[in-house]
Design a protein around this motif. Structure first.
Motif, mmCIF file in Angstrom:
data_model
loop_
_atom_site.group_PDB
_atom_site.id
_atom_site.type_symbol
_atom_site.label_atom_id
_atom_site.label_comp_id
_atom_site.label_asym_id
_atom_site.label_seq_id
_atom_site.Cartn_x
_atom_site.Cartn_y
_atom_site.Cartn_z
ATOM 1 N N VAL A 371 29.074 35.330 20.753
ATOM 2 C CA VAL A 371 27.826 34.734 20.278
ATOM 3 C C VAL A 371 27.288 35.529 19.092
ATOM 4 O O VAL A 371 26.833 34.956 18.088
ATOM 5 N N ASN A 372 27.371 36.842 19.178
ATOM 6 C CA ASN A 372 26.947 37.710 18.079
ATOM 7 C C ASN A 372 27.740 37.400 16.809
ATOM 8 O O ASN A 372 27.176 37.330 15.706
ATOM 9 N N PHE A 373 29.033 37.193 16.952
ATOM 10 C CA PHE A 373 29.916 36.900 15.817
ATOM 11 C C PHE A 373 29.491 35.606 15.114
ATOM 12 O O PHE A 373 29.306 35.561 13.890
ATOM 13 N N VAL A 374 29.300 34.549 15.893
ATOM 14 C CA VAL A 374 28.950 33.256 15.303
ATOM 15 C C VAL A 374 27.514 33.263 14.795
ATOM 16 O O VAL A 374 27.221 32.747 13.706
ATOM 17 N N ALA A 375 26.601 33.869 15.550
ATOM 18 C CA ALA A 375 25.197 33.925 15.126
ATOM 19 C C ALA A 375 25.033 34.773 13.870
ATOM 20 O O ALA A 375 24.252 34.428 12.968
ATOM 21 N N SER A 376 25.775 35.879 13.801
ATOM 22 C CA SER A 376 25.718 36.718 12.597
ATOM 23 C C SER A 376 26.234 35.961 11.394
ATOM 24 O O SER A 376 25.674 36.049 10.293
ATOM 25 N N ALA A 377 27.306 35.202 11.599
ATOM 26 C CA ALA A 377 27.860 34.405 10.501
ATOM 27 C C ALA A 377 26.878 33.337 10.054
ATOM 28 O O ALA A 377 26.773 33.023 8.859
ATOM 29 N N ALA A 378 26.120 32.784 11.010
ATOM 30 C CA ALA A 378 25.172 31.714 10.688
ATOM 31 C C ALA A 378 24.045 32.201 9.794
ATOM 32 O O ALA A 378 23.538 31.454 8.947
ATOM 33 N N SER A 379 23.626 33.454 9.973
ATOM 34 C CA SER A 379 22.481 33.969 9.217
ATOM 35 C C SER A 379 22.879 34.867 8.056
ATOM 36 O O SER A 379 22.028 35.227 7.241
ATOM 37 N N ASP A 380 24.144 35.237 7.970
ATOM 38 C CA ASP A 380 24.615 36.135 6.908
ATOM 39 C C ASP A 380 24.716 35.372 5.582
ATOM 40 O O ASP A 380 25.482 34.409 5.478
ATOM 41 N N PRO A 381 23.982 35.792 4.543
ATOM 42 C CA PRO A 381 24.038 35.061 3.267
ATOM 43 C C PRO A 381 25.407 35.123 2.586
ATOM 44 O O PRO A 381 25.700 34.306 1.722
ATOM 45 N N ASN A 382 26.250 36.078 2.992
ATOM 46 C CA ASN A 382 27.568 36.204 2.378
ATOM 47 C C ASN A 382 28.613 35.296 3.023
ATOM 48 O O ASN A 382 29.718 35.164 2.499
ATOM 49 N N VAL A 383 28.271 34.716 4.153
ATOM 50 C CA VAL A 383 29.210 33.817 4.829
ATOM 51 C C VAL A 383 29.156 32.444 4.174
ATOM 52 O O VAL A 383 28.081 31.864 4.002
ATOM 53 N N LEU A 384 30.325 31.928 3.815
ATOM 54 C CA LEU A 384 30.415 30.640 3.147
ATOM 55 C C LEU A 384 30.737 29.503 4.097
ATOM 56 O O LEU A 384 30.256 28.387 3.924
ATOM 57 N N ALA A 385 31.566 29.781 5.114
ATOM 58 C CA ALA A 385 32.017 28.698 5.995
ATOM 59 C C ALA A 385 32.359 29.234 7.378
ATOM 60 O O ALA A 385 32.754 30.397 7.531
ATOM 61 N N ILE A 386 32.191 28.365 8.365
ATOM 62 C CA ILE A 386 32.583 28.652 9.749
ATOM 63 C C ILE A 386 33.391 27.471 10.252
ATOM 64 O O ILE A 386 32.967 26.319 10.115
ATOM 65 N N LYS A 387 34.535 27.753 10.840
ATOM 66 C CA LYS A 387 35.366 26.701 11.433
ATOM 67 C C LYS A 387 35.687 27.109 12.864
ATOM 68 O O LYS A 387 36.004 28.267 13.128
ATOM 69 N N GLN A 388 35.612 26.144 13.780
ATOM 70 C CA GLN A 388 35.767 26.494 15.195
ATOM 71 C C GLN A 388 36.312 25.322 15.996
ATOM 72 O O GLN A 388 35.997 24.157 15.710
ATOM 73 N N THR A 389 37.155 25.633 16.986
ATOM 74 C CA THR A 389 37.592 24.626 17.959
ATOM 75 C C THR A 389 36.771 24.817 19.229
ATOM 76 O O THR A 389 36.600 25.944 19.701
ATOM 77 N N LEU A 390 36.280 23.722 19.776
ATOM 78 C CA LEU A 390 35.485 23.785 21.005
ATOM 79 C C LEU A 390 36.067 22.820 22.031
ATOM 80 O O LEU A 390 36.178 21.622 21.763
ATOM 81 N N TYR A 391 36.424 23.343 23.193
ATOM 82 C CA TYR A 391 37.002 22.513 24.252
ATOM 83 C C TYR A 391 35.982 22.221 25.344
ATOM 84 O O TYR A 391 35.763 21.086 25.724
ATOM 85 N N ARG A 392 35.349 23.257 25.863
ATOM 86 C CA ARG A 392 34.260 23.084 26.832
ATOM 87 C C ARG A 392 33.111 23.991 26.415
ATOM 88 O O ARG A 392 33.311 25.195 26.223
ATOM 89 N N VAL A 393 31.919 23.423 26.286
ATOM 90 C CA VAL A 393 30.744 24.232 25.951
ATOM 91 C C VAL A 393 29.675 23.985 27.002
ATOM 92 O O VAL A 393 29.623 22.919 27.615
ATOM 93 N N SER A 394 28.823 24.982 27.207
ATOM 94 C CA SER A 394 27.761 24.830 28.190
ATOM 95 C C SER A 394 26.678 23.906 27.647
ATOM 96 O O SER A 394 26.562 23.694 26.434
ATOM 97 N N SER A 395 25.868 23.359 28.545
ATOM 98 C CA SER A 395 24.861 22.370 28.147
ATOM 99 C C SER A 395 23.759 22.975 27.278
ATOM 100 O O SER A 395 23.127 22.277 26.495
ATOM 101 N N SER A 396 23.514 24.267 27.433
ATOM 102 C CA SER A 396 22.529 24.932 26.567
ATOM 103 C C SER A 396 23.254 26.019 25.781
ATOM 104 O O SER A 396 22.924 27.195 25.870
#
Length: 723
Positions: A371-396
Motif C-alpha cells: 500500500v505504501n508503494f502504490v500510495a507513494s507513487a500516487a502522490s509522488d510528483p516524479n511518478v509518471l505512470a502506474i500499471k497494475q493487475t488486480l485479481y481480487r481486491v477488498s471492498s474497501s
C-alpha cells in the motif's frame, strides 16, 4: 523396468483430493494446539469450503452427467463415478464434522457458553423469547403457503428455510371439514437480516453462564403463530445449495462486464445440487422439501445439529473470551525495510534503489509495503505512470483509493481488473468503475483467459532518467486476505525486470506479440515449458551421477504432464520434496515410480498461499516465486507470472523459510503411498513454522539488526538434509 508414468493408477482424483484437503482443515478442530474458539472456526471454514465445492465442482460434474459425458479423468473416473464417490466421502465428512461440533460445544459449556433448545429454556428465558419473537422476528418473516394456488417458492442458494406441516384447528372446522382433514404445507424463510445466533438474557443468579439459541429454533417453536387457525404438526429447517458457476460466452459477448453482470443475476437461481435437512425430518417432509428439485438420495444430507455452521464465524469473535482464541498477531514492518530505514532511507523508492526488498505476508505488513508503494507513487510528483493487475481486491481497498488518487493527480493509471475472479466478480466490477470514474484506464480481463498474475509497475522520472520499479507477488492485492494468507512479494528496480514488466503490460493492453523475455516467465506463453526444462535439468544431473534435488511449494498440483515429468525425475534419482496445501493428485512412495518423492501439506492459523520453486542445479541453486500452481488452468488458461529470485539475501531468506516448513512437526500432514494423509504432532522438539515466522517478525521489529543477527542461526543448506 519400463514404467508408464501416465498410467491412471499413479494419479488421484481431483475432487476426492480436495475433500482430503478439507478433511485436513477439519482435523484442526481437534488439534490440541488450537484454542477452543479457533477449533470452532475451523469447523466453520470446513462448512464454507464445502458450500463452494458443491456450488462449483459438484455442479460441474452434474452438468457433465446430464449431458452424457463419459470422458474419464486423470484417475480414470467418469463424472457419474466421481459423483458417487463424492457423495460417499462427503456423507462421512459431514458426519465427522458434527461429531467434532458436539465435542466442541461440550467444551464450550465448561467455559460457561451453552447452546440450548427452546424446550431447555427456563420460564424467564421463554418469556423473553416470546417478547423477542413478537418484537423482532414476527414483523420481518414472510410465511408462504404451498398449494395449488401457491406454487413452491424459489429459494435462494444457501438460504436457510423452515418447512412446515399444518392442520386446521378442530374448533375452526365445520362438520363437513372434519370428515375431510387436509394437511397443509408451508415455508418460512429464516430472515438473514437478523442474527442467526440469539443470545438470551443472563441469569443474575448465575452470571458466569451465558445461553444461546439458533434463530431457526426460535422460529420453529413459535411458527404456529404465523398460521392462525392451524395446528403445527412438524417444522424442520432445511437448506439448498445451487449451481453458482458462471456460463460466460466470451467470444460473442459485446461487453464482458455486462455479460458477467447478467450471469451474476442468474447465480442464485441455479439448479439445486444439495439439500441439507435436520435429523428426524419425516419422509413426507423430505419429499415436500425436494418437490421442485431434481435431486437424488445421494444429494440429501441429514444433519445431526444446526444447519450451516458458518454461523459460528461471528460467534467466534464473542467479547470477553480472548483466552479461547489465538494471541493477537499483528503484521510487522518488513525486515528488509527496517534494515534500510536504519541508514536514514525513509522513501520506499530510495529503499528499492538501494536493494531488492522481500515481504513475507501476513507476518510483515501489507500496508507498510504494498500500500505504501502504490500510495507513494500516487502522490509522488516524479511518478509518471502506474500499471497494475488486480485479481481480487477488498471492498474497501486502500489500493483502489491510491490508484484513484493517482489518476486524479494526472498520472497515467492502467489497471487490468479481472472481472471473472470467482465470487469476486461483483466487487471487482464496482472497483473498476470507481477507477474509470477517477480517470484510470481499465482493462476488463482478456477473452478466454483469466489474469491471475500479481504485478505492479511504477514509472518514475529521476535525475539519471526514467526508472521502472516493479513489484511481483504470489498473492492478491487484497488488504483483507493479506492478514490471513501467507504470501511473498519482491520489489525491484532491476532494469531487466523493468523491461520485462513494460513488455508484459503492453501484451495485456495492446496487440503486442510476446517478446523474448529476459526474466519474466509467463503463462500461457512459456511457463509450462520452463517448468519442464527446470525438472529436465535436474534429471540430467541425476543421470550424470551428480546430486539432484528440487523443492516445490504451491497450493495445488494437478497437471498430468508436470506430474509425469516428476515421476520420470524420481525414477532418475532426483530427490523431490513437495509442499502442497490443497489438491494434490500425485502419489509419493510408489516403488519404482515415486520412491524419491515426498508430499506434505501445512494447515494452520494462516492459509498457505505462496508459490516457491527451488532447484539444486548442480550446486548453482536457483529459486523462483510466482502466482501459478501446477494445474492445467494455471498453465494453459490463465495469465500467470513467475520470476527468478536474484538477490542473494532474499534467496537466503527463502531457503530458511522452506527449510523451516519442511521441519514443521506440529501442523504438517504427510501423504502416504496409498494417497491418504497422516498428521503426527511431535511431543518434543516442536517446530511450528507459522508460529516461528510470527515470532521472528516481532523480534525483527523490536530489536536492531545487529543484535538480531547475532541471535539468528546461520543458514544450513536444506538439500539432502530432510529424509
Amino acid at each position: 523396468m519400463d514404467v508408464d508414468v501416465k498410467n491412471h493408477r499413479y494419479y488421484l482424483n481431483r475432487e476426492l483430493s480436495w475433500l482430503q484437503f478439507n478433511r485436513r482443515v477439519l482435523q484442526e478442530a481437534v488439534d490440541p494446539n488450537n484454542p477452543l474458539l479457533e477449533k470452532l472456526k475451523f469447523l466453520a471454514i470446513t462448512s464454507s469450503n464445502l458450500d463452494e465445492f458443491f456450488m462449483i465442482r459438484v455442479a460441474g460434474l452434474k452438468h457433465q452427467k446430464e449431458n452424457g459425458v463419459k470422458r474419464r479423468d486423470i484417475a480414470n473416473m467418469t463424472p457419474e463415478e466421481q459423483l458417487e464417490a463424492i457423495s460417499d466421502t462427503c456423507q462421512r465428512l459431514v458426519a465427522r464434522q458434527y461429531r467434532y461440533l458436539k465435542m466442541i460445544l461440550k467444551e464450550l459449556e465448561t467455559e460457561g457458553l451453552y447452546f440450548i433448545r427452546p424446550e431447555d429454556a427456563s420460564p424467564r428465558q421463554m418469556k423473553w423469547l416470546d417478547d423477542y419473537f413478537e418484537r423482532e422476528i414476527f414483523p420481518v418473516v414472510t410465511p408462504m403457503a404451498v398449494d395449488s394456488s401457491h406454487p413452491f417458492p424459489f429459494l435462494a442458494s444457501k438460504s436457510l428455510n423452515i418447512a412446515l406441516l399444518l392442520e386446521r384447528n378442530e374448533r375452526d372446522m365445520t362438520l363437513d371439514e372434519e370428515n375431510d382433514i387436509d394437511v397443509k404445507t408451508a415455508i418460512v424463510p429464516v430472515p438473514s437480516v437478523l442474527p442467526r445466533i440469539v443470545r438470551l438474557p443472563d441469569n443474575p443468579e448465575n452470571p458466569s453462564r451465558h445461553d444461546f439459541m439458533f434463530l431457526e429454533q426460535v422460529l420453529c417453536h413459535f411458527a404456529a403463530r404465523l398460521f392462525i387457525g392451524f395446528d403445527l404438526l412438524e417444522a424442520r429447517p432445511f437448506r439448498i445449495t445451487r449451481d453458482a458457476d458462471l456460463n460466460l460466452d466470451e467470444e460473442d459477448a459485446q461487453d464482458l462486464v455486462v455479460e458477467v453482470e447478467k450471469q451474476l443475476k442468474k447465480r442464485q437461481r441455479g439448479e439445486a445440487v444439495r439439500l441439507e435437512y435436520e435429523r428426524g425430518t419425516s419422509r413426507f417432509m423430505r419429499r415436500f422439501m425436494t418437490s421442485e428439485m431434481n435431486l437424488g438420495s445421494e444429494d440429501m444430507y441429514e444433519i445431526d445439529g444446526p444447519l450451516d455452521v458458518t454461523a459460528f464465524f461471528s460467534f467466534c469473535g464473542i467479547k470477553g473470551y480472548d483466552n479461547l482464541r489465538y494471541p493477537e498477531a499483528h503484521p510487522h514492518r518488513p525486515w528488509s525495510m527496517i534494515q534500510l530505514s536504519k541508514d536514514g532511507r525513509k522513501n520506499i523508492f530510495d529503499m528499492i534503489r538501494e536493494k531488492d526488498l522481500l515481504v513475507h505476508l501476513p507476518y510483515e505488513s501489507f500496508d507498510d509495503s504494498v500500500v505504501n508503494f502504490v500510495a507513494s507513487a500516487a502522490s509522488d510528483p516524479n511518478v509518471l505512470a502506474i500499471k497494475q493487475t488486480l485479481y481480487r481486491v477488498s471492498s474497501s481497498s486502500p489500493i483502489i483509493q491510491a490508484l484513484e488518487k493517482a489518476a486524479q493527480n494526472g498520472k497515467q493509471v492502467t489497471v487490468l481488473m479481472e472481472v471473472k475472479a470467482r465470487f469476486d466478480e461483483a466487487n471487482n466490477i464496482l472497483m473498476a468503475r470507481r477507477l474509470e470514474k477517477a480517470g484510470a484506464h481499465v482493462i476488463y480481463g482478456l477473452v478466454g483467459l483469466k489474469t491471475h498474475s500479481k504485478c505492479t509497475l511504477v514509472i518514475r522520472r529521476e535525475k539519471d532518467g526514467i526508472r521502472r520499479y516493479v513489484h511481483v507477488a504470489t498473492g492478491n492485492y487484497n488488504a483483507s486476505t493479506a492478514k490471513l494468507y501467507t504470501d511473498l512479494g519482491i520489489f525491484t528496480c532491476n532494469d531487466r525486470f523493468g523491461s520485462d514488466a513494460s513488455a508484459f503490460f503492453n501484451l495485456l493492453s495492446g496487440y503486442s506479440d510476446p517478446p523474448i523475455w529476459d526474466s519474466f516467465i509467463v503463462a500461457p506463453i512459456n511457463l509450462r515449458q520452463r517448468c519442464m526444462e527446470l525438472i529436465d535439468r535436474e534429471i540430467h544431473f541425476a543421470l550424470q551421477g551428480e546430486p539432484a534435488h528440487m523443492i516445490a511449494k504451491m497450493n495445488s498440483l494437478l497437471d498430468k504432464e508436470i506430474i509425469a515429468k516428476l515421476y520420470e525425475a524420481s525414477r532418475a534419482g532426483v530427490k523431490i520434496e513437495l509442499i502442497v496445501r490443497g489438491i494434490c493428485v500425485i502419489i509419493p512412495g510408489i516403488p519404482g515410480v515415486s520412491d524419491n518423492i515426498t508430499v506434505r501439506s501445512l494447515v494452520g492459523r494462516f492459509l498457505e498461499h505462496s508459490r516457491v520453486f527451488w532447484f539444486a542445479n548442480g550446486g548453482r541453486e536457483e529459486l523462483y516465486i510466482g502466482s501459478a500452481d501446477w494445474m492445467p488452468r494455471n498453465l494453459n488458461d490463465r495469465v500467470e507470472l513467475m520470476i527468478p529470485v536474484k538477490d542473494p539475501d532474499i534467496c537466503r531468506r527463502l531457503k530458511n523459510m522452506i527449510d523451516l516448513e519442511l521441519a514443521d512437526n506440529q501442523k504438517a500432514h504427510i501423504m502416504q503411498s496409498d494417497g491418504s494423509w497422516r498428521k503426527f504432532i511431535a511431543p518434543e522438539n516442536k517446530v511450528a513454522a507459522q508460529a516461528r515466522f510470527q515470532k521472528l517478525a516481532e523480534q525483527r521489529d523490536r530489536e536492531d539488526e545487529m543484535t538480531l543477527a547475532q541471535k539468528m542461526e546461520p543458514y544450513v543448506p536444506v538439500f539432502g538434509k530432510h529424509e
